[in-house]
Design an enzyme around this catalytic site. Structure first.
Site: not given
Lengths: 87, 247
Positions: B64, B155, B157
């Site tokens: 991803v 993380y 954010a």
């Protein structure tokens, strides 16, 4: 330029049907010049519905760059050529 | 059976919450598409999902953090499966660092996977769901995206961004009958928290009113609810799965 329905290829007919249905336009109003900034019913929401309907009708998944570039009926035909859909 | 005849795509399915979600969905007879970077882990999850009752399980390798990989995976699924009822955007990474110690590569890595990946997956999934006027997207956010936590600026954010993206996508897709929701897990017993030092872990445990960490299965059951038609009139929501955690 428009063509009589009976002379159209199967793909042309399919694409016209998608445009007619999503943009709620009569078949006789679909031509190469039907464009995003000139067609009242072709807004950003309709654009995504149009893309989804084209993906589904031609069994493809357009790249995001092509989705953004597809701003007219004529351009849609040209882009579809990249995916092996010919008119 | 809550998911009979549904095709569900789960990212980050090789372990943790993704794996538990796959097994939960399998036990409700969903057909599954499972993605992750680790093929070995995916195959193990796939095999367990078949055992749990899934009629069709397909492994779709996808990273991803790589937009090319996402595009190829969707083109493959579009060609073969031709439909997608539920996307569970679970793949994510955790990289902790205090302000002043965060480098560009870390920001890039976390945002690429947790935010860019989530948004790209949502937009491709929406294109498969809209024509059928049916679909559910479940994003896995985090309590840190809602409350923040020291050492987790990047993380936090990224997970706050996932929540914002969830709410905006829900508004865009509701007219097409495609729902978008998120779960915000608290501290869950997975590999992701394996490196948290013991004193910090104790501190976290004390902040949980139920007095214990959550399990991946407990998060998976909420994802199951959002994936299924039980939540057919729910969209744009973020459901905390945190045992009453107050940071």
């Amino acid at each position: 330029m428009t063509f009589p329905i009976q002379l159209m290829s199967e793909n042309e007919q399919k694409l016209r049907n998608v445009f007619c249905e999503v943009l709620q336009l009569p078949a006789e109003e679909i031509h190469a010049g039907v464009a995003y900034d000139k067609t009242k019913t072709w807004d950003s929401v309709a654009h995504m519905a149009l893309v989804a309907a084209i993906d589904s009708a031609f069994d493809i998944m357009m790249d995001t760059d092509d989705v953004i570039d597809m701003n007219s009926y004529g351009k849609a035909k040209k882009i579809l050529g990249k995916y092996g859909v010919h008119f | 059976m809550l998911l009979e005849d549904k095709v569900i795509w789960i990212t980050g399915a090789s372990r943790g919450i993704g794996r538990a979600t796959a097994l939960q969905c399998a036990s409700h007879r969903a057909s599954l598409l499972l993605s992750a970077r680790s093929l070995e882990g995916l195959r193990e999850t796939a095999s367990a999902a078949v055992q749990a009752g899934s009629p069709i399980v397909e492994v779709v390798p996808m990273d991803v953090s790589d937009s090319g990989s996402i595009k190829s995976a969707f083109q493959q699924v579009h060609r073969t499966t031709k439909r997608l009822d539920v996307l569970v955007n679970n793949a994510g990474i955790l990289r902790d660092a205090l302000l002043g110690m965060i480098n560009d590569a870390q920001i890039q890595e976390v945002m690429q996977t947790n935010v860019y990946g989530t948004i790209q997956l949502m937009q491709y999934a929406a294109r498969m769901m809209m024509p059928r006027r049916n679909g559910s997207i479940v994003n896995v956010a985090s309590i840190i995206g809602r409350t923040g936590n020291e050492g987790q600026v990047v993380y936090g954010a990224s997970k706050a961004a996932v929540i914002g993206a969830t709410k905006s996508a829900a508004r865009e897709l509701a007219p097409h009958n495609v729902r978008v929701n998120a779960v915000a897990p608290g501290v869950i017993q997975t590999d992701m928290i394996a490196n948290i030092p013991l004193p910090k872990m104790e501190e976290l445990r004390h902040s949980i009113k139920m007095g214990r960490l959550g399990t991946a299965e407990e998060v998976a059951r909420v994802i199951l609810f959002l994936a299924s038609d039980l939540s057919v009139y729910v969209t744009g929501q973020v459901i905390g799965v945190d045992g009453g955690m107050w940071l």
